[in-house]
Design a protein around this motif. Sequence first.
Motif, PDB file in Angstrom:
ATOM      1  N   GLY A  33       0.915  -1.036   0.408  1.00 44.64           N
ATOM      2  CA  GLY A  33      -0.222  -0.297   0.186  1.00 44.64           C
ATOM      3  C   GLY A  33       0.249   1.607  -0.140  1.00 44.64           C
ATOM      4  N   VAL A  34       2.066   1.049  -0.533  1.00 43.95           N
ATOM      5  CA  VAL A  34       3.056   2.620  -0.598  1.00 43.95           C
ATOM      6  C   VAL A  34       3.470   3.363  -1.410  1.00 43.95           C
ATOM      7  CG1 VAL A  34       5.086   3.334   0.081  1.00 43.95           C
ATOM      8  CG2 VAL A  34       4.766   2.183   2.123  1.00 43.95           C
ATOM      9  N   ASN A  57       7.197   6.121  -4.186  1.00 45.39           N
ATOM     10  CA  ASN A  57       7.015   6.826  -2.858  1.00 45.39           C
ATOM     11  C   ASN A  57       8.205   6.055  -1.718  1.00 45.39           C
ATOM     12  OD1 ASN A  57       4.451   8.503  -3.481  1.00 45.39           O
ATOM     13  ND2 ASN A  57       3.663   6.602  -3.568  1.00 45.39           N
ATOM     14  N   ARG A 160      -8.161   4.326  -4.573  1.00 50.35           N
ATOM     15  CA  ARG A 160      -9.026   4.203  -3.607  1.00 50.35           C
ATOM     16  C   ARG A 160      -8.553   4.021  -2.127  1.00 50.35           C
ATOM     17  NH1 ARG A 160     -13.477   0.212  -7.148  1.00 50.35           N
ATOM     18  NH2 ARG A 160     -14.112   2.054  -7.891  1.00 50.35           N
ATOM     19  N   ASP A 161      -7.718   2.834  -1.991  1.00 49.23           N
ATOM     20  CA  ASP A 161      -7.134   3.768  -0.412  1.00 49.23           C
ATOM     21  C   ASP A 161      -5.857   4.540  -0.188  1.00 49.23           C
ATOM     22  OD1 ASP A 161      -7.701   0.839  -0.261  1.00 49.23           O
ATOM     23  OD2 ASP A 161      -5.500  -0.041  -0.253  1.00 49.23           O
ATOM     24  N   GLU A 162      -5.808   5.441  -1.685  1.00 50.37           N
ATOM     25  CA  GLU A 162      -5.540   6.924  -1.483  1.00 50.37           C
ATOM     26  C   GLU A 162      -6.670   7.817  -0.793  1.00 50.37           C
ATOM     27  OE1 GLU A 162      -1.771   8.257  -1.601  1.00 50.37           O
ATOM     28  OE2 GLU A 162      -1.439   6.349  -0.589  1.00 50.37           O
ATOM     29  N   LYS A 164      -9.118   7.167   0.893  1.00 48.47           N
ATOM     30  CA  LYS A 164      -9.387   6.426   2.095  1.00 48.47           C
ATOM     31  C   LYS A 164      -8.592   7.313   3.569  1.00 48.47           C
ATOM     32  CE  LYS A 164     -11.542   2.087   1.270  1.00 48.47           C
ATOM     33  NZ  LYS A 164     -11.501   0.924   1.427  1.00 48.47           N
ATOM     34  N   ARG A 165      -6.895   7.628   2.366  1.00 46.06           N
ATOM     35  CA  ARG A 165      -6.112   7.835   3.656  1.00 46.06           C
ATOM     36  C   ARG A 165      -6.264   9.730   3.498  1.00 46.06           C
ATOM     37  NH1 ARG A 165      -3.548   3.637   2.122  1.00 46.06           N
ATOM     38  NH2 ARG A 165      -1.770   4.269  -0.032  1.00 46.06           N
ATOM     39  N   GLY A 166      -7.409  10.084   2.767  1.00 45.75           N
ATOM     40  CA  GLY A 166      -6.924  11.850   2.762  1.00 45.75           C
ATOM     41  C   GLY A 166      -6.829  11.964   1.683  1.00 45.75           C
ATOM     42  N   ASN A 167      -6.284  11.970   1.265  1.00 45.03           N
ATOM     43  CA  ASN A 167      -5.903  11.860  -0.419  1.00 45.03           C
ATOM     44  C   ASN A 167      -6.646  12.365  -2.114  1.00 45.03           C
ATOM     45  OD1 ASN A 167      -3.362  11.949   0.771  1.00 45.03           O
ATOM     46  ND2 ASN A 167      -2.507  10.430  -0.191  1.00 45.03           N
TER      47      ASN A 167
END
Length: 182
Positions: A33-34, A57, A160-162, A164-167
Amino acid sequence: MTKGKNKESNLTKFDKECLNQAIEIARETCQKGVNYPVGAILAIDGKIIGSAGNEINKQKSFVNHAENLLIIRNGEKLYDAAKEKKIKTIYSTLEPCLQCLGACVANNVDRIVYIQKDPNGGACDVAHDNIGNRYREFWPEIIHVPISDEPKNFMISFFRDEIKRGNIEWPTKMLGYFGEKK
């Protein structure tokens, strides 16, 4: 050389094995996830020389695309293989960008085989007729083989995960490029 052909039937068993290994690397990258979930394999004369996932990243550098990392880490092997007229192939889960395509040309990569078109940064359809003699002389054979939806699904999951992380902004834009909604 043929540009942009879509010929899954022309893939060898070795080509398919390399693409499956690239998918596995993309899967592992996705699970961490990075970084963008892209996997790539470098082969010379039918032998796997290296593998890499995207590390933009992780390394905090936009140069660290999977394909570029393979070229950087295996520069001497690529140089020697070019001198010995060996066939050098990069397999990737995602269509290489202009930076990676340029690195492939500069390092005499003969073939690029990829699974998923990149609607945001893919460069394999760029016209190389007017960008310098080297590109005309050393343009690789580029083969798009959409043998799996997994690379696209990994990208969608990552964006989608990004979110959820606020991006919100850029991942939403990227989802749109891949035909998805937030």
